[in-house]
Design a protein around this motif. Structure first.
Motif, PDB file in Angstrom:
ATOM      1  N   LEU A   1     -12.407 -33.181   9.118  1.00  0.00           N
ATOM      2  CA  LEU A   1     -11.219 -32.592   8.490  1.00  0.00           C
ATOM      3  C   LEU A   1     -10.875 -33.275   7.172  1.00  0.00           C
ATOM      4  N   ALA A   2     -11.254 -34.549   7.018  1.00  0.00           N
ATOM      5  CA  ALA A   2     -11.024 -35.230   5.742  1.00  0.00           C
ATOM      6  C   ALA A   2     -11.762 -34.494   4.624  1.00  0.00           C
ATOM      7  N   HIS A   3     -12.973 -34.010   4.917  1.00  0.00           N
ATOM      8  CA  HIS A   3     -13.733 -33.214   3.939  1.00  0.00           C
ATOM      9  C   HIS A   3     -13.142 -31.812   3.806  1.00  0.00           C
ATOM     10  N   MET A   4     -12.879 -31.153   4.927  1.00  0.00           N
ATOM     11  CA  MET A   4     -12.457 -29.759   4.891  1.00  0.00           C
ATOM     12  C   MET A   4     -11.082 -29.577   4.241  1.00  0.00           C
ATOM     13  N   LEU A   5     -10.217 -30.568   4.371  1.00  0.00           N
ATOM     14  CA  LEU A   5      -8.853 -30.463   3.834  1.00  0.00           C
ATOM     15  C   LEU A   5      -8.691 -31.181   2.492  1.00  0.00           C
ATOM     16  N   GLU A   6      -9.814 -31.588   1.924  1.00  0.00           N
ATOM     17  CA  GLU A   6      -9.763 -32.300   0.650  1.00  0.00           C
ATOM     18  C   GLU A   6      -9.097 -31.420  -0.421  1.00  0.00           C
ATOM     19  N   GLY A   7      -8.098 -32.004  -1.112  1.00  0.00           N
ATOM     20  CA  GLY A   7      -7.409 -31.276  -2.179  1.00  0.00           C
ATOM     21  C   GLY A   7      -6.259 -30.416  -1.712  1.00  0.00           C
ATOM     22  N   ILE A   8      -6.058 -30.268  -0.414  1.00  0.00           N
ATOM     23  CA  ILE A   8      -4.951 -29.466   0.121  1.00  0.00           C
ATOM     24  C   ILE A   8      -3.730 -30.368   0.330  1.00  0.00           C
ATOM     25  N   LYS A   9      -2.597 -29.933  -0.189  1.00  0.00           N
ATOM     26  CA  LYS A   9      -1.364 -30.717  -0.027  1.00  0.00           C
ATOM     27  C   LYS A   9      -0.903 -30.624   1.425  1.00  0.00           C
ATOM     28  N   MET A  10      -0.763 -31.800   2.046  1.00  0.00           N
ATOM     29  CA  MET A  10      -0.389 -31.838   3.466  1.00  0.00           C
ATOM     30  C   MET A  10       0.934 -32.563   3.668  1.00  0.00           C
ATOM     31  N   ASP A  11       1.538 -32.321   4.826  1.00  0.00           N
ATOM     32  CA  ASP A  11       2.734 -33.067   5.207  1.00  0.00           C
ATOM     33  C   ASP A  11       2.423 -34.554   5.207  1.00  0.00           C
ATOM     34  N   GLU A  12       3.451 -35.361   5.070  1.00  0.00           N
ATOM     35  CA  GLU A  12       3.265 -36.811   5.083  1.00  0.00           C
ATOM     36  C   GLU A  12       2.774 -37.276   6.450  1.00  0.00           C
ATOM     37  N   ASN A  13       1.978 -38.325   6.426  1.00  0.00           N
ATOM     38  CA  ASN A  13       1.517 -38.946   7.668  1.00  0.00           C
ATOM     39  C   ASN A  13       2.646 -39.823   8.207  1.00  0.00           C
ATOM     40  N   LEU A  14       3.364 -39.302   9.183  1.00  0.00           N
ATOM     41  CA  LEU A  14       4.520 -40.029   9.717  1.00  0.00           C
ATOM     42  C   LEU A  14       4.125 -41.313  10.430  1.00  0.00           C
ATOM     43  N   LEU A  15       2.841 -41.424  10.777  1.00  0.00           N
ATOM     44  CA  LEU A  15       2.380 -42.654  11.430  1.00  0.00           C
ATOM     45  C   LEU A  15       2.433 -43.844  10.480  1.00  0.00           C
ATOM     46  N   LEU A  16       2.470 -43.572   9.164  1.00  0.00           N
ATOM     47  CA  LEU A  16       2.517 -44.644   8.168  1.00  0.00           C
ATOM     48  C   LEU A  16       3.944 -45.007   7.774  1.00  0.00           C
ATOM     49  N   GLU A  17       4.915 -44.271   8.310  1.00  0.00           N
ATOM     50  CA  GLU A  17       6.312 -44.535   7.981  1.00  0.00           C
ATOM     51  C   GLU A  17       6.821 -45.744   8.766  1.00  0.00           C
ATOM     52  N   ASN A  18       7.433 -46.701   8.065  1.00  0.00           N
ATOM     53  CA  ASN A  18       7.975 -47.891   8.710  1.00  0.00           C
ATOM     54  C   ASN A  18       9.386 -47.595   9.220  1.00  0.00           C
ATOM     55  N   LEU A  19       9.475 -47.169  10.476  1.00  0.00           N
ATOM     56  CA  LEU A  19      10.766 -46.817  11.066  1.00  0.00           C
ATOM     57  C   LEU A  19      11.605 -48.047  11.399  1.00  0.00           C
ATOM     58  N   ALA A  20      10.993 -49.232  11.351  1.00  0.00           N
ATOM     59  CA  ALA A  20      11.719 -50.467  11.684  1.00  0.00           C
ATOM     60  C   ALA A  20      12.439 -51.047  10.482  1.00  0.00           C
ATOM     61  N   GLU A  21      12.165 -50.478   9.301  1.00  0.00           N
ATOM     62  CA  GLU A  21      12.661 -51.070   8.058  1.00  0.00           C
ATOM     63  C   GLU A  21      14.174 -51.274   8.049  1.00  0.00           C
ATOM     64  N   LYS A  22      14.915 -50.293   8.582  1.00  0.00           N
ATOM     65  CA  LYS A  22      16.382 -50.370   8.554  1.00  0.00           C
ATOM     66  C   LYS A  22      16.966 -50.911   9.862  1.00  0.00           C
ATOM     67  N   GLN A  23      16.086 -51.367  10.757  1.00  0.00           N
ATOM     68  CA  GLN A  23      16.567 -51.867  12.047  1.00  0.00           C
ATOM     69  C   GLN A  23      16.669 -53.395  12.035  1.00  0.00           C
ATOM     70  N   THR A  24      17.600 -53.899  12.812  1.00  0.00           N
ATOM     71  CA  THR A  24      17.761 -55.355  12.932  1.00  0.00           C
ATOM     72  C   THR A  24      17.158 -55.818  14.252  1.00  0.00           C
ATOM     73  N   LEU A  25      16.722 -57.067  14.253  1.00  0.00           N
ATOM     74  CA  LEU A  25      16.107 -57.655  15.444  1.00  0.00           C
ATOM     75  C   LEU A  25      17.123 -58.587  16.094  1.00  0.00           C
ATOM     76  N   GLU A  26      17.598 -58.200  17.265  1.00  0.00           N
ATOM     77  CA  GLU A  26      18.638 -58.972  17.948  1.00  0.00           C
ATOM     78  C   GLU A  26      18.026 -60.126  18.752  1.00  0.00           C
ATOM     79  N   ILE A  27      18.487 -61.352  18.463  1.00  0.00           N
ATOM     80  CA  ILE A  27      18.063 -62.521  19.243  1.00  0.00           C
ATOM     81  C   ILE A  27      19.090 -62.730  20.354  1.00  0.00           C
ATOM     82  N   ILE A  28      18.653 -62.642  21.605  1.00  0.00           N
ATOM     83  CA  ILE A  28      19.596 -62.749  22.723  1.00  0.00           C
ATOM     84  C   ILE A  28      19.593 -64.145  23.352  1.00  0.00           C
ATOM     85  N   TYR A  29      18.600 -64.973  22.996  1.00  0.00           N
ATOM     86  CA  TYR A  29      18.582 -66.363  23.472  1.00  0.00           C
ATOM     87  C   TYR A  29      17.681 -67.169  22.540  1.00  0.00           C
ATOM     88  N   GLU A  30      18.101 -68.448  22.333  1.00  0.00           N
ATOM     89  CA  GLU A  30      17.302 -69.331  21.482  1.00  0.00           C
ATOM     90  C   GLU A  30      17.543 -70.778  21.882  1.00  0.00           C
TER      91      GLU A  30
END
Length: 556
Positions: free
Chosen positions: A329-358
């Motif tokens: 499909l990389a060959h067959m779809l070459e040059g065709i505008k496609m939806d963004e690859n959501l797998l490459l989206e960093n969904l954690a970027e705006k999230q905070t990491l909660e430390i519950i014990y240290e």
């Protein structure tokens, strides 16, 4: 013959997508959903072909589910319609006009493939006759029996040689202590002669046996040489057939550029995976480009019973596979505008990491969903990188165990190498207690149980896992129902082992709970999140050795 199908439904008010579907992670466009519904209605009522999908109990043929696909296209008259295809072949080997033809029909009457198959079948028949030949079987049995008898006899003779050598050594020692010089010299000559006689006898015996078995071996070799020659011929014909087949499978893109499987995979050391080019997506795009149709959107869905290894749910949508389809499909779809690859989206970027014990050596965090435990191939943001940045002087490997990116909940980390080693040992020895909460997409009939399904990675479709009783690693999960509500079941999972995607596969697989976790985009249906959460953990502190436990409730 046209395979262009017009929509039965009125689609005049539906806006066309601006970009084509990204085939490896998508939510079907409304047009693809409508085309799928129309194709599924046809499948439920068709009489054009015979194939047991395992949806009824009446059929006797082996039930096999199948992937189908739809490709919404615009023809040269600017009409919107769709094409349909199925992966692989139907049980009756027919090519119903509802579906586009294969990229290459290897089973055309008189084709090189049919001819090659017949030649290989003939070799297999000859091999079968040779292997069943009574004289051959008798010779094999006689040869191996004789070989065993000879080896046993020679083993006994070698033991006798050792004992006789030990006896001579003892006699020599005694002679040195009790005999005069003349008598001792005579004894020594006698011992040397005995040693020579023993060695000569053993050598003669070996030569006798070698001559005896050589006659049987030569008779056996006549058969085995014929078998080896036939196997070599079969291998060469099979390789030639496969290579020729790979060259015949040639794929177009929108620029009409044609590339064969050998060109696409472009690695002499790695053959294209079995079935390459037979999936529905390449078939659909090939027919579109051959007929100057403009691809608009597409979707693939499973129809029928799930296979025993992978997880497939009847009527569910699935992405194209990584191993076979991605290079094509990389060959067959070459040059065709496609939806963004959501797998490459960093969904954690705006999230905070909660430390519950240290404390000085230990960290316990609550990992959000869609947050990597460790850096990935395309996304570096992760629990590891965040903690490493916060504690640059930490000496340990930090990560003790992992949670899937989509799984939320409790994660342990360490600040020192020593603490990491102690906690890892507890995980290995299974003294750490863990409990997960999951919301399943359906009602379970039983209240609790144990699932034992060995797992391994799907080499053709990473990162998905397969159930494999031959090559899979042992995977065990205990489970118990919390409550049933609104057609969903909330359960506790108690993993005994910690394999990749273990809880997700054990929930969704036909021989597990057969009920995917809500929001599982790999083994079920995508929603706002994967409803799986690491709720509880108990372990011994790595330095104080006191038992500690933590609980974090899920947000679902």
């Amino acid at each position: 013959m046209t395979y262009f199908q017009k929509f039965k439904a009125n689609i005049s008010d539906i806006e066309l997508p601006e970009k084509f579907t990204f085939p490896f992670y998508y939510q079907p466009h409304q047009l693809a959903t409508i085309a799928t519904s129309e194709l599924q209605e046809y499948l439920e009522n068709q009489t054009d072909f015979e194939h047991n999908f395992g949806l009824t109990e009446e059929e006797n043929e082996l039930p096999i589910g199948k992937m189908f696909g739809v490709l919404v296209v615009k023809n040269q008259q600017n009409e919107i319609g769709y094409l349909a295809a199925f992966s692989g072949k139907l049980a009756d080997k027919s090519l119903p006009i509802k579906f586009v033809p294969p990229v290459f029909n290897m089973r055309t009457e008189g084709s090189f493939y049919i001819k090659g198959e017949k030649e290989i079948d003939q070799i297999n028949a000859e091999l079968s006759l040779l292997k069943k030949d009574k004289n051959y079987l008798k010779l094999k049995k006689t040869f191996f029996k004789l070989s065993k008898e000879i080896e046993e006899d020679l083993t006994q003779e070698r033991k006798k040689l050792k004992l006789q050598k030990k006896d001579r050594k003892s006699r020599k020692t005694n002679g040195q202590a009790t005999l005069n010089e003349v008598d001792f010299n005579n004894l020594n000559k006698e011992l040397v002669q005995e040693s020579f006689n023993d060695q000569f006898y053993y050598k003669e015996l070996v030569e006798y046996y070698e001559d005896k078995i050589a006659k049987k071996r030569s008779e056996l070799t006549l058969f085995e040489d014929k078998i080896a020659a036939l196997k070599k011929d079969r291998r060469e014909k099979s390789n030639y057939l496969q290579q020729t087949l790979f060259s015949k499978y040639a794929f177009l893109n929108q620029e009409k550029e044609l590339r064969s499987l050998l060109d696409i995979f472009n690695n002499p050391a790695i053959k294209p995976p079995a079935g390459s080019g037979e999936c529905s997506a390449p078939k659909l795009l090939q027919h579109a480009f051959l007929n100057d149709y403009t691809p608009i959107c597409m979707a693939e869905f499973w129809w029928g019973i799930s296979p025993n290894s992978a997880i497939r749910k009847h009527k569910n949508f699935y992405p194209a596979c990584q191993g076979r389809c991605k290079p094509i499909l990389a060959h067959m779809l070459e040059g065709i505008k496609m939806d963004e690859n959501l797998l490459l989206e960093n969904l954690a970027e705006k999230q905070t990491l909660e430390i519950i014990y240290e404390d000085d050596v230990l960290l316990v965090v609550n990992k959000p969903t869609e947050f990597l435990s460790v850096p990935g191939k395309d996304i570096s943001d992760s629990v590891y990188t965040r903690i490493k940045e916060k504690y640059p002087d930490a000496t340990g490997p930090l990560i003790v165990h992992r949670l899937d990116m989509s799984t939320s909940g409790i994660l342990l980390l360490t600040k020192t190498k020593e603490a990491n080693k102690v906690l890892q040992s507890q995980f290995i020895n299974r003294t750490v207690k863990k409990r997960y909460v999951a919301l399943l997409d359906g009602n379970l009939t039983e209240e609790s149980g144990k699932i034992k399904l060995p797992l391994r990675v799907d080499l053709d479709d990473r990162p998905k896992q397969l159930v494999d009783f031959v090559h899979g690693k042992n995977a065990e999960t205990d489970w118990k129902i919390i409550k049933r509500e609104n057609g969903k079941t909330k359960v506790h999972f108690y993993p005994i082992t910690g394999r990749t995607h273990q809880l997700r596969v054990h929930a969704a697989h036909i021989n597990g709970l057969n009920t995917p976790i809500v929001g599982d985009d790999l083994y079920g249906n995508k929603e706002n999140r994967l409803h799986l959460h690491a709720e509880f953990i108990e372990f011994s502190h790595p330095t104080t050795h006191k038992r500690m436990s933590f609980t974090v409730a899920p947000d679902f």
